[in-house]
Write an enzyme that holds these catalytic residues in place. Structure first.
Site, PDB file in Angstrom:
ATOM      1  N   GLY A   1       1.644   7.866  39.456  1.00  0.00           N
ATOM      2  CA  GLY A   1       0.908   7.586  38.225  1.00  0.00           C
ATOM      3  C   GLY A   1      -0.446   6.947  38.466  1.00  0.00           C
TER       4      GLY A   1
ATOM      5  N   ASN B   1       9.764  15.030  35.794  1.00  0.00           N
ATOM      6  CA  ASN B   1      10.400  13.773  35.372  1.00  0.00           C
ATOM      7  C   ASN B   1       9.617  13.229  34.175  1.00  0.00           C
ATOM      8  OD1 ASN B   1      11.499  11.268  35.045  1.00  0.00           O
ATOM      9  ND2 ASN B   1      10.867  10.469  37.038  1.00  0.00           N
ATOM     10  N   TRP B   2      10.206  13.383  33.007  1.00  0.00           N
ATOM     11  CA  TRP B   2       9.491  12.978  31.783  1.00  0.00           C
ATOM     12  C   TRP B   2       9.475  11.470  31.579  1.00  0.00           C
ATOM     13  CZ3 TRP B   2      12.081  16.993  27.964  1.00  0.00           C
ATOM     14  CH2 TRP B   2      11.563  18.273  28.234  1.00  0.00           C
ATOM     15  N   LYS B   3      10.252  10.740  32.375  1.00  0.00           N
ATOM     16  CA  LYS B   3      10.317   9.278  32.218  1.00  0.00           C
ATOM     17  C   LYS B   3      10.579   8.949  30.742  1.00  0.00           C
ATOM     18  CE  LYS B   3       7.620   8.837  36.375  1.00  0.00           C
ATOM     19  NZ  LYS B   3       6.675   8.117  37.200  1.00  0.00           N
TER      20      LYS B   3
ATOM     21  N   GLU C   1      10.859   3.227  40.033  1.00  0.00           N
ATOM     22  CA  GLU C   1      10.751   2.421  38.806  1.00  0.00           C
ATOM     23  C   GLU C   1      12.080   1.729  38.502  1.00  0.00           C
ATOM     24  OE1 GLU C   1       9.126   5.555  36.391  1.00  0.00           O
ATOM     25  OE2 GLU C   1       7.283   5.463  37.581  1.00  0.00           O
TER      26      GLU C   1
ATOM     27  N   GLY D   1       5.707  13.616  37.543  1.00  0.00           N
ATOM     28  CA  GLY D   1       5.729  12.836  36.318  1.00  0.00           C
ATOM     29  C   GLY D   1       4.707  13.364  35.318  1.00  0.00           C
ATOM     30  N   GLY D   2       3.552  12.721  35.280  1.00  0.00           N
ATOM     31  CA  GLY D   2       2.540  13.004  34.257  1.00  0.00           C
ATOM     32  C   GLY D   2       2.238  14.480  34.038  1.00  0.00           C
TER      33      GLY D   2
ATOM     34  N   GLU E   1       8.736   9.674  47.370  1.00  0.00           N
ATOM     35  CA  GLU E   1       7.700   9.275  46.427  1.00  0.00           C
ATOM     36  C   GLU E   1       7.061   7.952  46.872  1.00  0.00           C
ATOM     37  OE1 GLU E   1       8.680  11.331  42.282  1.00  0.00           O
ATOM     38  OE2 GLU E   1       9.077   9.189  42.308  1.00  0.00           O
TER      39      GLU E   1
ATOM     40  N   HIS F   1      15.054   6.123  41.554  1.00  0.00           N
ATOM     41  CA  HIS F   1      13.595   6.202  41.372  1.00  0.00           C
ATOM     42  C   HIS F   1      13.001   4.812  41.583  1.00  0.00           C
ATOM     43  CE1 HIS F   1       9.687   6.728  39.523  1.00  0.00           C
ATOM     44  NE2 HIS F   1       9.861   8.027  39.675  1.00  0.00           N
TER      45      HIS F   1
HETATM   46  O1  G3P Z   1       9.229  10.953  39.519  1.00  0.00           O
HETATM   47  C1  G3P Z   1       7.935  11.411  39.428  1.00  0.00           C
HETATM   48  C2  G3P Z   1       6.950  10.387  39.723  1.00  0.00           C
HETATM   49  O2  G3P Z   1       7.342   9.106  39.862  1.00  0.00           O
HETATM   50  C3  G3P Z   1       5.567  10.757  39.978  1.00  0.00           C
HETATM   51  O3  G3P Z   1       4.872  10.473  38.823  1.00  0.00           O
HETATM   52  O4  G3P Z   1       3.036  10.717  37.225  1.00  0.00           O
HETATM   53  O5  G3P Z   1       2.564  10.324  39.653  1.00  0.00           O
HETATM   54  O6  G3P Z   1       3.460  12.514  38.919  1.00  0.00           O
HETATM   55  P1  G3P Z   1       3.383  11.031  38.645  1.00  0.00           P
END
Ligand code: G3P
Length: 250
Positions: free
Chosen positions: A173, A9-11, A97, A234-235, A167, A95
């Protein structure tokens, strides 16, 4: 056996050139289609170019959101049929967010899941608890309600074809990953909710991803858990080498 699904997920990161360079580096190195699903979830503005660039490969392309209406006066929104028309494969729905910052509700999540099926888009439906909920011990209640409401009105067959992404918000993040046991326990609980509502065969078929600070160095342990069928990342999905390292876990 459930087919693993790894989605990046590149956001709201990357410019079009970076996105295309990433896809060039990755598209011919992803696992065979019968072994795993490999997907990038990209901003709307790159989707058309990414679908073109990945044609004939096993790298799928997902949107990160969409509206649920067919069309209409919804300035700034993207309709499910627009995604389908481009050849997009999947869509992330609900999501945290979007729930936290853009007024996404359980009701709109449910409408979007129905719209995804109508337009043949694989729904990746996100659920997960806040830190406060985790600490007060009501995680199961929260993910139970989110799961039931997100899937309401679907047939068992549709539920079996849905991807649920667990999640925990406190692990997104933050570098703070749920332990593999915590992640598996809640994914297992979500599977039991699906069993209660739609039967054991559906629960055995539905794929549940974990997301929250997944990285190449913890993905193998997470993927080895009995109820974790994939990762929504994500990251660590932003860099092509790191994304390929995540795919090595399947
Ligand atoms: O959708 C993926 C996500 O919210 C997780 O983000 O950066 O913690 O891998 P991250």
């Amino acid at each position: 056996m459930r087919k693993p699904i790894i989605a990046g997920n590149w956001k709201m990161f990357k410019l079009k050139g970076d996105a295309l360079a990433f896809v060039e580096a990755v598209k011919n190195n992803v696992p065979a289609a019968d072994k795993a699903d490999s997907i990038v979830c990209a901003p709307f503005v790159f989707l058309d170019a990414l679908v073109e660039a990945t044609k004939g490969t096993n790298l799928g392309v997902a949107a990160q959101n969409m509206h649920f209406e067919e069309e209409g006066a919804f300035t700034g929104e993207i309709a499910p049929r627009m995604l389908a028309d481009l050849g997009v494969n999947a869509v992330v729905i609900g999501h945290s967010e979007r729930r936290e910052m853009f007024n996404e509700t359980d009701e709109t999540v449910n409408k979007k899941v129905h719209a995804a099926f109508k337009h043949n888009l694989l729904p990746i439906v996100c659920v997960g608890e806040s830190l406060e909920v985790r600490e007060n011990g009501t995680t199961n209640d929260v993910v139970d309600a989110q799961t039931v409401k997100a899937l309401a009105g679907l047939t068992a067959e549709q539920v079996a074809g849905t991807v649920i992404a667990y999640e925990p918000i406190w692990a997104i993040g933050t570098g703070k990953t749920a332990t593999s046991e915590q992640a598996n326990e809640t994914c297992g609980y979500i599977r039991s909710v699906v069993a209660r509502e739609y039967g054991q065969a559906t629960a055995d078929a539905v794929r549940i991803q974990y997301g929250g600070s997944v990285k190449p160095d913890n993905v193998v342990e997470l993927m080895a858990q009995s109820d974790i069928d994939g990762a929504l990342v994500g990251g660590a999905s932003l860099d092509s080498e790191s994304f390929l390292a995540l795919l090595d876990a399947v």
